[in-house]
Scaffold this motif. Structure first.
Motif, short mmCIF file in Angstrom:
data_model
loop_
_atom_site.label_atom_id
_atom_site.label_comp_id
_atom_site.label_asym_id
_atom_site.label_seq_id
_atom_site.Cartn_x
_atom_site.Cartn_y
_atom_site.Cartn_z
N ILE A 135 0.84 -1.21 0.00
CA ILE A 135 0.00 0.00 0.00
C ILE A 135 0.87 1.25 0.00
O ILE A 135 0.55 2.24 -0.66
N ALA A 136 1.99 1.21 0.71
CA ALA A 136 2.90 2.35 0.78
C ALA A 136 3.48 2.73 -0.59
O ALA A 136 3.90 3.86 -0.79
N GLN A 137 3.46 1.81 -1.54
CA GLN A 137 3.96 2.10 -2.88
C GLN A 137 3.01 2.97 -3.68
O GLN A 137 3.37 3.49 -4.74
N GLY A 138 1.76 3.11 -3.21
CA GLY A 138 0.84 4.06 -3.83
C GLY A 138 -0.17 3.51 -4.81
O GLY A 138 -1.14 4.18 -5.13
N ASP A 139 0.02 2.32 -5.31
CA ASP A 139 -0.95 1.74 -6.25
C ASP A 139 -2.07 1.06 -5.46
O ASP A 139 -1.87 0.64 -4.32
N PRO A 140 -3.25 0.88 -6.08
CA PRO A 140 -4.32 0.14 -5.39
C PRO A 140 -3.86 -1.30 -5.12
O PRO A 140 -3.18 -1.90 -5.93
N VAL A 141 -4.24 -1.80 -3.97
CA VAL A 141 -3.88 -3.17 -3.58
C VAL A 141 -5.15 -3.93 -3.25
O VAL A 141 -5.96 -3.49 -2.44
N PHE A 142 -5.33 -5.07 -3.91
CA PHE A 142 -6.45 -5.95 -3.68
C PHE A 142 -5.90 -7.31 -3.27
O PHE A 142 -4.82 -7.69 -3.70
N ALA A 143 -6.66 -8.03 -2.48
CA ALA A 143 -6.20 -9.35 -2.06
C ALA A 143 -7.11 -10.44 -2.63
O ALA A 143 -8.32 -10.26 -2.70
N VAL A 144 -6.50 -11.53 -3.03
CA VAL A 144 -7.21 -12.69 -3.56
C VAL A 144 -6.70 -13.92 -2.80
O VAL A 144 -5.50 -14.10 -2.63
N CYS A 145 -7.63 -14.77 -2.39
CA CYS A 145 -7.25 -16.02 -1.74
C CYS A 145 -7.86 -17.18 -2.50
O CYS A 145 -9.07 -17.31 -2.60
N CYS A 146 -6.98 -18.01 -3.04
CA CYS A 146 -7.40 -19.21 -3.79
C CYS A 146 -6.94 -20.48 -3.08
O CYS A 146 -6.85 -21.54 -3.69
N VAL A 147 -6.66 -20.39 -1.81
CA VAL A 147 -6.19 -21.54 -1.04
C VAL A 147 -7.33 -22.55 -0.91
O VAL A 147 -8.48 -22.18 -0.66
#
Length: 193
Positions: A39-51
């Motif tokens: 997040i600190a890098q400035g781009d949008p961050v989304f999480a995906v879990c395929c476990v």
């Protein structure tokens, strides 16, 4: 990509692998730190879990399934949320419900509730039927699944992947929890073709 052990990656320079001990008590904290750094890098961050175990679940004890599907997935979700991620996508299974007498379906329902409790602004729960093109799905099962219409039938692995991307590209203005089954995933996938 967070993995519990290193795997061979494609040559795409945008893919980076982070190996974490998913069984460690510190796993959620490590995920939090990773999320914060992204997040600190400035781009949008989304999480995906395929476990998930999928077809092999019959060979696992209920304790083992819970450790993976609730423990690891729940820890990942909580770590993502604590790290500031507000949008999460979860791969589950068709028919998932806490009330089922079928162990796998019941545990998938518990997994969904565990991730929901993390409190994401937007949570997309993907509930595919039979996943074709997956190394864990025998080709004869995928072939037979094509004879089953609707949500319990076959969906291509690539359609699911495109639907995940479409969720983050097109679902940005919507908050809350959404459940996506085969038909919805196919429609979403077509928006990216």
């Amino acid at each position: 990509m967070v993995n519990r052990r290193a795997i061979s990656l494609s040559a795409d320079p945008r893919v980076r692998q982070v190996v974490l001990d998913t069984a460690a008590a510190e796993f959620p904290l490590e995920v939090t730190k990773l999320a914060q750094s992204l997040i600190a890098q400035g781009d949008p961050v989304f999480a995906v879990c395929c476990v998930g175990v999928g077809q092999g679940s019959l060979k696992w004890s209920e304790e083992e399934l819970r450790a993976l599907e609730i423990g690891v997935v729940g820890g990942f979700a909580r770590g993502c949320r604590s790290g500031g991620i507000t949008r999460f996508a979860l791969l589950s299974a068709v028919g998932s419900t806490l009330q089922s007498r079928i162990r796998y379906v019941r545990i998938m329902g518990l997994k969904e509730e565990t991730v929901r409790a993390a409190g994401f602004q937007r949570l997309a729960i993907f509930r595919p039927g039979i996943i074709a093109g997956n190394v864990h799905t025998p080709s004869y099962v995928a072939w037979l699944g094509r004879l089953i219409p609707g949500r319990f039938g076959v969906i291509e692995q690539d359609d699911i992947a495109r639907a995940f991307v479409a969720e983050f590209v097109h679902g940005a203005a919507q908050d809350g929890v959404v459940y996506l089954e085969n038909g919805a995933m196919r429609r979403m996938s077509r928006t990216l073709k």
